[in-house]
Design a protein around this motif. Structure first.
Motif, PDB file in Angstrom:
ATOM      1  N   UNK A 126       4.083 -33.633  58.040  1.00 56.18           N
ATOM      2  CA  UNK A 126       3.918 -33.454  59.487  1.00 56.18           C
ATOM      3  C   UNK A 126       4.055 -31.967  59.840  1.00 56.18           C
ATOM      4  N   UNK A 127       3.223 -31.525  60.795  1.00 59.90           N
ATOM      5  CA  UNK A 127       3.149 -30.095  61.121  1.00 59.90           C
ATOM      6  C   UNK A 127       4.465 -29.500  61.618  1.00 59.90           C
ATOM      7  N   UNK A 128       5.314 -30.323  62.219  1.00 54.02           N
ATOM      8  CA  UNK A 128       6.523 -29.750  62.840  1.00 54.02           C
ATOM      9  C   UNK A 128       7.526 -29.250  61.809  1.00 54.02           C
ATOM     10  N   UNK A 129       7.432 -29.747  60.560  1.00 61.40           N
ATOM     11  CA  UNK A 129       8.540 -29.540  59.623  1.00 61.40           C
ATOM     12  C   UNK A 129       8.629 -28.112  59.078  1.00 61.40           C
ATOM     13  N   UNK A 130       7.488 -27.534  58.725  1.00 60.94           N
ATOM     14  CA  UNK A 130       7.522 -26.262  58.005  1.00 60.94           C
ATOM     15  C   UNK A 130       8.250 -25.136  58.753  1.00 60.94           C
ATOM     16  N   UNK A 131       8.025 -24.974  60.055  1.00 62.08           N
ATOM     17  CA  UNK A 131       8.716 -23.849  60.727  1.00 62.08           C
ATOM     18  C   UNK A 131      10.245 -23.945  60.669  1.00 62.08           C
TER      19      UNK A 131
END
Lengths: 211, 211
Positions: free
Chosen positions: A194-199
């Motif tokens: 999911x896109x939210x995780x990396x930052x």
């Protein structure tokens, strides 16, 4: 909001994930645990416990990652981090506490430091950590068998997953053989897809160090 | 409801206090931690983590004391164990976690046993416990200065108080000098002045031992 954080603090990482999941912007202020900045007078004035994370929202300062995440979930309910039913919430909280009470506090930096002061070398301290990690991961795996799906509790992301992902990172740091828990690794992969995780990942923090 | 409990388990004691506060009857099934009954197959089938307490409500089994208490507070809201406002709830949860994450799991029986296996004698293990107890009590005292009243959070009993009382008992067992925290002792006395508290005390459990 302002988050006092350390790139490798797994408790701070949980809160970074919660903020990111809910799309809430926060300014990060790094506190260098290795340099002891959590015990400096100006930080202790904000958080007398001298631990991370600390979330400052207006004139309110909140400590303890699970309390912070529950607060964010109450004040900013969408997208949720807890199920809609009381039983589901109880289960998710129990899974989160397996990490946040029974694995992490037993292995964090202050405990490692104290064990070394008692005469144990790094190898023994890593063995200590692996012991409690394995114990907790076995419990989480049994939880996933009973209640899991794409995530630890069914197919909806929850607070429990936000606790699991940083704990797997910590487990790798002490060379835990994670092949024993394929379900937990699959859930980690599902979160990280999911896109939210990396930052929120340690490597993407302003105080990340190559060391 | 059925509560799997051990008379001196402070996590089980928290749940006994919550049940008593809400006037909820529960049958107690003792699990003898000293005899290792938490690791017996029939108990592990109910709670794979092999820890206490475990609350069975109908066909549902719930572990982790804080998750159980939040569940009881949601399903049986009166009298409450959390404030009505999100900020108050966050503060109470943070205070509860100071005990339930940062003091108790670092000092419980499994950790004591492991430290002894590493070669530390009872005196050293008690010193370990006093160190983390003092650290956490200092944080709770600062919390009480900022937010306390008759109880840890204002004048209403909360989950935080249910965590504090058993932890003070544990502190005495390792000969902690509690005179450093008069506010915490006054809150303990306030809890114990209420009729609900005594039946939950270790000495009043079916498995209490004079040893």
């Amino acid at each position: 909001m302002t988050l006092y954080s350390y790139w490798r603090s797994s408790a701070a990482w949980r809160v970074r994930l919660a903020l990111a999941w809910k799309g809430l912007p926060a300014t990060t202020i790094p506190i260098d645990l290795r340099a002891g900045e959590q015990s400096a007078p100006d930080y202790l004035a904000r958080n007398p416990q001298g631990l991370l994370p600390l979330l400052v929202d207006g004139d309110t300062a909140l400590g303890q990652s699970l309390a912070i995440i529950e607060y964010l979930d109450e004040v900013h309910p969408a997208p949720p981090l807890l199920p809609a039913d009381a039983l589901g919430r109880a289960r998710v909280r129990a899974a989160a506490l397996i990490v946040a009470a029974d694995i992490h506090p037993v292995n964090n930096l202050r405990i490692q430091t104290y064990l070394k002061a008692l005469g144990h070398d790094s190898r023994a301290v890593d063995g200590w950590a692996r012991h409690w990690i394995a114990d907790g991961f076995d419990a989480l795996d049994a939880f996933a068998v009973a209640h899991g799906g794409r995530f630890l509790h069914g197919d909806a992301l929850s607070i429990a997953d936000l606790c699991l992902v940083p704990q797997l990172y910590n487990a790798r740091r002490v060379a835990t053989d994670l092949r024993r828990w394929p379900r937990l690794l699959a859930i980690e992969a599902a979160v990280n897809s999911l896109d939210f995780a990396a930052p929120a990942h340690p490597d993407n923090q302003p105080d990340a160090s190559p060391a």
